[in-house]
Design a protein around this motif. Sequence first.
Motif, short mmCIF file in Angstrom:
data_model
loop_
_atom_site.label_atom_id
_atom_site.label_comp_id
_atom_site.label_asym_id
_atom_site.label_seq_id
_atom_site.Cartn_x
_atom_site.Cartn_y
_atom_site.Cartn_z
N PRO A 526 0.67 -1.21 -0.55
CA PRO A 526 -0.16 0.22 -0.07
C PRO A 526 0.75 1.52 0.18
CG PRO A 526 -0.06 -1.44 2.45
CD PRO A 526 0.97 -2.01 1.20
N ARG A 527 0.32 2.89 -0.27
CA ARG A 527 1.16 3.81 -0.62
C ARG A 527 1.31 4.35 0.65
NH1 ARG A 527 -3.76 5.40 -1.65
NH2 ARG A 527 -5.24 6.86 0.16
N VAL A 528 2.24 4.73 0.53
CA VAL A 528 2.87 5.48 2.27
C VAL A 528 1.82 6.03 2.81
CG1 VAL A 528 4.79 6.72 2.91
CG2 VAL A 528 5.50 5.25 1.68
N GLY A 529 1.68 5.87 3.50
CA GLY A 529 0.74 6.41 5.26
C GLY A 529 -0.86 6.32 4.47
N GLY A 530 -0.89 4.79 4.21
CA GLY A 530 -1.63 4.64 3.52
C GLY A 530 -3.08 3.87 4.42
N ALA A 531 -4.15 2.99 4.16
CA ALA A 531 -5.39 2.67 5.22
C ALA A 531 -4.26 1.67 5.85
CB ALA A 531 -5.94 2.67 4.22
N GLU A 532 -5.28 1.25 7.33
CA GLU A 532 -4.57 0.74 8.07
C GLU A 532 -5.85 -0.39 7.67
OE1 GLU A 532 -2.24 0.20 9.92
OE2 GLU A 532 -1.52 2.72 9.62
N ASP A 533 -5.71 -1.67 9.13
CA ASP A 533 -6.31 -2.96 8.50
C ASP A 533 -8.60 -2.40 8.28
OD1 ASP A 533 -5.20 -4.57 11.26
OD2 ASP A 533 -4.32 -4.03 9.15
N GLY A 534 -8.59 -3.19 6.93
CA GLY A 534 -9.73 -2.93 6.75
C GLY A 534 -10.28 -1.65 5.55
N ASP A 535 -9.46 -1.40 5.58
CA ASP A 535 -9.22 -0.03 4.56
C ASP A 535 -9.45 -1.48 3.35
OD1 ASP A 535 -7.93 1.80 2.37
OD2 ASP A 535 -8.86 3.21 3.93
N THR A 536 -9.93 -0.18 1.94
CA THR A 536 -10.31 -1.14 1.14
C THR A 536 -9.13 -1.15 0.58
OG1 THR A 536 -12.29 0.45 0.93
CG2 THR A 536 -11.67 -0.65 -1.64
N GLN A 540 -7.37 -5.02 -1.09
CA GLN A 540 -6.70 -5.22 -1.80
C GLN A 540 -4.92 -6.06 -2.10
OE1 GLN A 540 -6.79 -1.80 -5.13
NE2 GLN A 540 -4.68 -2.17 -6.32
N CYS A 541 -4.13 -5.07 -1.20
CA CYS A 541 -2.68 -5.87 -0.80
C CYS A 541 -3.23 -7.13 -0.74
CB CYS A 541 -2.25 -4.78 0.45
SG CYS A 541 -0.51 -4.98 0.70
N TYR A 542 -3.64 -7.20 0.66
CA TYR A 542 -3.75 -8.47 1.09
C TYR A 542 -3.95 -9.66 -0.16
CZ TYR A 542 -6.73 -13.21 2.34
OH TYR A 542 -6.72 -14.32 2.23
N ARG A 543 -4.99 -9.22 -1.57
CA ARG A 543 -6.56 -10.50 -2.75
C ARG A 543 -4.68 -10.17 -3.36
NH1 ARG A 543 -10.75 -11.06 -3.17
NH2 ARG A 543 -10.92 -11.63 -5.39
N GLU A 544 -4.16 -9.24 -3.20
CA GLU A 544 -3.13 -9.14 -4.55
C GLU A 544 -1.92 -10.33 -3.82
OE1 GLU A 544 -1.80 -5.54 -6.33
OE2 GLU A 544 -3.56 -5.66 -7.21
N ASN A 545 -1.15 -10.22 -2.57
CA ASN A 545 -0.35 -10.11 -2.74
C ASN A 545 -0.37 -11.64 -1.31
OD1 ASN A 545 2.10 -7.73 -2.69
ND2 ASN A 545 0.34 -6.89 -1.99
N CYS A 546 -1.24 -12.27 -1.00
CA CYS A 546 -1.60 -12.59 -0.10
C CYS A 546 -2.76 -14.62 -1.22
CB CYS A 546 -1.70 -13.16 1.08
SG CYS A 546 -2.09 -14.30 2.00
N SER A 591 1.86 -4.20 8.50
CA SER A 591 0.39 -4.78 7.24
C SER A 591 1.22 -5.74 5.58
CB SER A 591 -0.24 -4.10 6.58
OG SER A 591 -1.09 -3.42 8.08
N PHE A 592 1.98 -4.93 5.47
CA PHE A 592 2.40 -5.29 4.29
C PHE A 592 3.03 -6.92 4.39
CE2 PHE A 592 6.39 -5.90 0.71
CZ PHE A 592 4.91 -6.07 0.50
N GLY A 593 4.22 -6.70 5.24
CA GLY A 593 4.76 -7.19 6.19
C GLY A 593 4.12 -8.59 6.18
N ARG A 594 3.40 -8.52 6.98
CA ARG A 594 2.35 -9.62 7.80
C ARG A 594 1.46 -9.95 5.88
NH1 ARG A 594 1.24 -5.31 11.66
NH2 ARG A 594 -0.19 -5.61 11.03
N HIS A 595 1.38 -9.79 5.57
CA HIS A 595 0.73 -10.18 4.24
C HIS A 595 1.60 -11.29 3.03
CE1 HIS A 595 -2.29 -6.64 4.32
NE2 HIS A 595 -2.79 -7.80 5.08
N LYS A 596 3.07 -11.01 3.29
CA LYS A 596 4.15 -11.30 2.30
C LYS A 596 3.84 -13.01 3.56
CE LYS A 596 5.17 -9.67 -0.78
NZ LYS A 596 5.39 -10.35 -2.04
N VAL A 597 4.44 -12.63 4.80
CA VAL A 597 4.27 -13.91 5.61
C VAL A 597 3.18 -14.56 5.53
CG1 VAL A 597 4.72 -15.12 8.79
CG2 VAL A 597 6.29 -12.70 7.80
N GLN A 598 2.45 -14.29 5.42
CA GLN A 598 1.58 -15.20 5.22
C GLN A 598 1.18 -15.23 3.95
OE1 GLN A 598 -2.68 -13.28 6.06
NE2 GLN A 598 -3.66 -15.00 5.65
N ALA A 599 1.39 -15.26 2.73
CA ALA A 599 1.61 -15.27 1.42
C ALA A 599 2.16 -16.50 1.48
CB ALA A 599 1.86 -14.91 0.52
N GLU A 600 3.67 -15.99 1.94
CA GLU A 600 4.89 -17.59 1.95
C GLU A 600 4.56 -19.26 2.49
OE1 GLU A 600 8.72 -14.45 2.66
OE2 GLU A 600 8.72 -16.27 4.32
#
Length: 757
Positions: A526-536, A540-546, A591-600
């Motif tokens: 997600p872009r720097v300063g973007g939304a936290e958990d639950g944001d649209t 999208q980041c979860y769907r693409e990365n995980c 959040s991005f790092g957590r999604h990547k861990v989950q994806a791995e």
Amino acid sequence: MTEQNRTEVSETINTALELWGGLECTINRVTDTYFSQMDRNGHRDRLEDIDRFASLGITAIRYPVLWECTAPDAIEDADWSWADARLPRLRELGVEPIAGLIHHGSGPAHTSLIATDFPEKLAAYAGAVAQRYPWLTYYTPVNEPLTTARFSGLAGVWYPHGSDESTFVRALINQCRAVVLSMRAIRAVNPEAKLVQTDDLSRTYGTPEMGEIVEFFNERRWLSWDLLCGKVEPMHALWNYLLDSGASPEELMWFRDNPCPPDVIGVNYYITSERWLDHRVERYPDNRVHTYRGIPHADIETARVLANPTPGIEPLLMEVWERYRLPVAITEAHIDANREDQLRWLLEVWKAAQAARASGADVRAVTVWALLGSYDWNCLVTACNGYYEPGPFDVRGPEPRPTALAKMMRALATGGPLPHPVLQGAGWWHRPGRFLCPPVATSSIPASLAERQQAKDKVRGQVQPILIAGASGALGTVFARLCEARNIPCRVTSRAEMDVTDPAAVEAAIRKYRPWAIVNAAGSPPRVGGAEDGDTELEQCYRENCLGATVLALAALKHDIQYLMFSSAEVFDGQLERAYSESDPVSPRTSFGRHKVQAEQRVLLAHPGALIVRSSGFFSPWDEEHLLARSLNDLAEGRTVALDGERPLTLTYLPDLVNVCLDLAIDGERGIWHLTSKGTMDAAALVSRTAALLDIDAGGLREVREPNHQSPALLGTGRGALLPSLEDALQRYARTVTVQRQALPEGVEERRSSLRV
């Protein structure tokens, strides 16, 4: 040829072509410094490599029992412990050693290639080897005497650094005399001992104006074998040349009276073995222009200049056979290239050997070189620059890692299928992008069979591609560029064509394109300063990365194809006081790092054979939006640029990353790898160094400190540092930007030294 000889040749051809292996073991001397390949490839301390070599299906191996290592002083003080542990083990595993006593060396410090005592001293050592191992049958007392004499006596790059014809001829005669005396000493112990005499199988072509030198080079290439076979006498084409260069009639006639013909002529063949000489020097790069006998000319590999590729090694094998009527083996077959071209080269050489056998030549074997790879041959091993060429094993990790070449060797050894789709393409030496100058058309070079292969390559729909998800991203863009440069068919899909989160869309793409591998280059943080958990956006980041990564993994497993996904350094929190390795526990802080861990985790559960690459700090010459490109542009236009000058970063040059990932995918690698350019640099230093390489005034660069910002996680590796250094990457980045090239230089860059005298 007698009827008995014809029968023997027929029986040999009816047996299977053998697969041999070779270990790069050069110990060359530059002034008073010795460069040892075995120190650098680690084999000196790894006895277990013997079992690795045997696993390749080889029946013989060119193996060192080197004079400089075993008896650097007096022979009575020789240390045989290293060879004692290894030679019997090879024998136990059914691999015949071909003992090499000198490999591009000049002997211990108390002698040299031009010393009068060199032949007798080597012969004494050879006799001691035979006494120690009376069961050894095959020997190469001196590897490539002609080539070694050229580099040591004419080019001056190796000891004794001669640069004249007389030093070349003296070094050649000494080495050949040493071979004769060594085999005499060996056969005094083992009368059945056999000589495998190696040298470069070269061939020179050229413009009519270069005809005299071309003819001379084509005669000179036979000298080592001619001397050993007793063919050098007053009617020999180079008799007067040898006399004019300091040889005496008596020492030349000694070879005629004491012939020692090879039991097997070992021919070594590289992309540099076939040369083109041209008087029109203005057509060629400066580093290809030389002067010989007062004649300026260009000297370049035929593959880099001739419009029609030469037919390759097959007619050269027939030349050797017709000249000597002795058994022939290809004793080195290697190309410094990306993995698919290494495979293509080996297959081409193997088929050429089979074709020569079918034409009646007694070709016994093909030797894969070098089993553990080699170091710094691009500078003729005159320096330790760290340039490594992998072979069937890659030694850059904690232990040698088998590559796709190892799998191919086992298939050749057993007659099994060669299924890898990349073999369907033509190697770079047959492709249009191979030229380093305006191509030359000549009627003396017939079109090779590879042109038919090029025609087949045009039917792209019949060749299995790589399927790449992520058409719009920097990573997907570089994958597409590099696959094109490497002649690896690929299909780059956009989200509209293949939504990676939609199993049906992924299945449809796989059925449509029938890929042999899937590369997941989709997904972004997600872009720097973007939304936290639950944001649209976070969803999208979860769907693409995980989710997308998992869907692709399941599809790859279902269809039994290779799967590569990319992860990030953000799976770590950066609190460790060292770089993170693959075995360190993950600790994401974003959040991005957590999604990547989950994806791995989900990908490895879904597809245990998946390859997961963690990297960070991408930059490439084609990404104008990257911090590096924007900062350089601002500096060039006189604007101030403020960058962090304190926190080190692990950075990754995208062309290098993609090159290595393609090699690993072809190798069928799996698991988690950390791949970044070797070395770290803060953002300000990165821009400053690159600006200097591009001659951009960096006066507007300001270093800032951001004490409240957490340090990014640094990536190290426990599996092998496969990417070149960051400094090397920046130099190539700057060159590419400077010339505004649209194709990757790595796809066509020159790999092997072109020095020729």
